[in-house]
Design an enzyme around this catalytic site. Structure first.
Site, PDB file in Angstrom:
ATOM      1  N   SER A   1    -104.907 -50.293  26.389  1.00 41.88           N
ATOM      2  CA  SER A   1    -104.612 -51.092  27.580  1.00 41.88           C
ATOM      3  C   SER A   1    -105.739 -50.874  28.592  1.00 41.88           C
ATOM      4  O   SER A   1    -106.892 -51.087  28.244  1.00 41.88           O
ATOM      5  CB  SER A   1    -103.240 -50.717  28.145  1.00 41.88           C
ATOM      6  OG  SER A   1    -102.883 -51.603  29.183  1.00 41.88           O
TER       7      SER A   1
ATOM      8  N   HIS B   1    -103.926 -54.917  25.472  1.00 41.98           N
ATOM      9  CA  HIS B   1    -103.162 -55.688  26.466  1.00 41.98           C
ATOM     10  C   HIS B   1    -104.117 -56.562  27.274  1.00 41.98           C
ATOM     11  O   HIS B   1    -104.864 -56.058  28.102  1.00 41.98           O
ATOM     12  CB  HIS B   1    -102.431 -54.750  27.441  1.00 41.98           C
ATOM     13  CG  HIS B   1    -101.424 -53.863  26.776  1.00 41.98           C
ATOM     14  ND1 HIS B   1    -100.942 -52.719  27.369  1.00 41.98           N
ATOM     15  CD2 HIS B   1    -100.799 -53.953  25.572  1.00 41.98           C
ATOM     16  CE1 HIS B   1    -100.060 -52.143  26.558  1.00 41.98           C
ATOM     17  NE2 HIS B   1     -99.967 -52.868  25.459  1.00 41.98           N
TER      18      HIS B   1
ATOM     19  N   ASP C   1     -96.477 -47.789  25.780  1.00 41.35           N
ATOM     20  CA  ASP C   1     -96.565 -48.666  24.615  1.00 41.35           C
ATOM     21  C   ASP C   1     -97.334 -47.938  23.512  1.00 41.35           C
ATOM     22  O   ASP C   1     -98.393 -47.375  23.761  1.00 41.35           O
ATOM     23  CB  ASP C   1     -97.275 -49.977  24.982  1.00 41.35           C
ATOM     24  CG  ASP C   1     -97.186 -51.011  23.865  1.00 41.35           C
ATOM     25  OD1 ASP C   1     -96.225 -50.938  23.068  1.00 41.35           O
ATOM     26  OD2 ASP C   1     -98.067 -51.883  23.788  1.00 41.35           O
TER      27      ASP C   1
END
Length: 344
Positions: free
Chosen positions: A166, A193, A289
């Site tokens: 991310s 992401h 995540d």
């Protein structure tokens, strides 16, 4: 997180946008705008003079554009910079370049009436300014020299590598993907992401510096070694086995961990097919995540690598995996290619 007020420098060539950003930022008790710059040259001067905690940086400006200003700021007065990008293909490409050159994160300017639509992304901007305070600007300067590795006896490994990242991901991916050899024997799937368009630019950028072919994954495409597949923005990326082969599918179901694509979704599907031959790599990023996915990989006897704090822009996702006890190896990003070659 800090108790003191976050000091923000706003850089934008539009006087109107500067006022919109000031209104949004100054509406918060924990942050305030301490200065403005209307072009890149002024941004560099103000960064040195005001020493802000965070800079919001427009990309397209006269005299010196956002990316050139960013490079100078990171050289002269390293600061946490959030790029403000347009949702165009060119804007996406420049944003990826900015993330490789030290920007912490970015937000996209929506189309339409600027004032109204920008207020829609206000919560995201404020959240990213707060998140940026967790970043040590010196981490953003770290660029190790890594030479491309070789595999003398490539084999068909039957394994798969799934990388999740991310905030700060493009920088860490830069230390990994370009340093893997052309004959790396396992397919690599990257879940970063990012919004649509930006994942395509990320794929193109990595492809231009790598021996492996880097591309966005497509619905129904067969998963093969020699490729690095990037999950397209706004879709979960799944894998399914059919007649002895594995194919991708794109999924528009609800966000997981507030994101789509989610690392957990892809790891879950990969582990069910590849079982103990799954290698999960959890890189820099906010939140958790990848933690549930890492559990699934361990459940089937696979291997989990977490990025070490040393090279993380945000030590969140890897930290969560390490704290749960799922990480077999904790390594700085530049040492991950070597470990992957050893594991496949």
């Amino acid at each position: 997180m800090t108790d003191r007020v976050i000091r923000v420098l706003v850089v934008d060539d539009s006087a109107f946008m500067r006022m919109v950003l000031k209104d949004i930022i100054d509406s918060q008790p924990d942050m305030k705008v301490v200065g403005f710059a209307k072009d890149g040259l002024e941004a560099v001067e103000k960064a040195i003079e005001l020493k802000p905690d965070v800079i919001t940086m427009d990309i397209e400006m006269p005299n010196l554009n956002g990316i050139e200003a960013l490079k100078l700021i990171m050289k002269k007065a390293p600061t946490r910079v959030i790029m403000v990008s347009s949702l165009t293909e060119e804007g996406a490409a420049i944003t990826i370049e900015a993330l490789r050159n030290g920007a912490v994160d970015f937000i996209t300017k929506p189309h339409g009436s600027i004032s109204l639509t920008f207020r829609q992304v206000a919560p995201e901007l404020l959240e990213k300014i707060r998140q940026a305070m967790n970043v040590d600007p010196r981490t953003l300067l770290f660029k190790p020299k890594v030479s491309r590795l070789t595999i003398t006896k490539p084999a068909v490994s039957g394994k798969i590598v799934v990388i999740g990242s991310s905030t700060g991901g493009p920088r860490s991916l830069d230390m990994i993907i370009p340093n893997l050899p052309k004959n790396f024997p396992a397919p690599i799937v990257v879940v970063q992401h990012m919004p649509p368009g930006f994942t395509k630019s990320l794929a193109m950028r990595l492809d231009s510096t790598s021996e492996l072919t880097v591309k966005e994954a497509e619905d129904g495409e067969e998963v093969k070694p020699g490729f690095v597949y990037i999950a397209p923005g706004d879709f979960h990326l799944g894998l399914k086995a059919q007649n002895g082969k594995v194919f991708f599918f794109l999924d528009k179901s609800d966000k997981i961990n507030n994101v789509r694509p989610a690392v957990d979704f892809t790891l879950d599907k990969a582990a069910e097919i590849y079982k103990s031959k799954t290698i999960a790599v959890i890189l820099t990023g906010m939140g958790k995540d990848g933690t549930k996915g890492a559990f699934k990989v361990k459940f089937y006897g696979g291997t989990v690598i977490a990025e070490d704090k040393e090279t993380c822009v945000v030590f969140g996702m890897p930290k969560s995996v390490i704290e749960e006890g799922y990480a077999d190896y904790v390594l700085p990003a530049y040492k991950i290619p070597e470990k992957l070659i050893e594991l496949v």
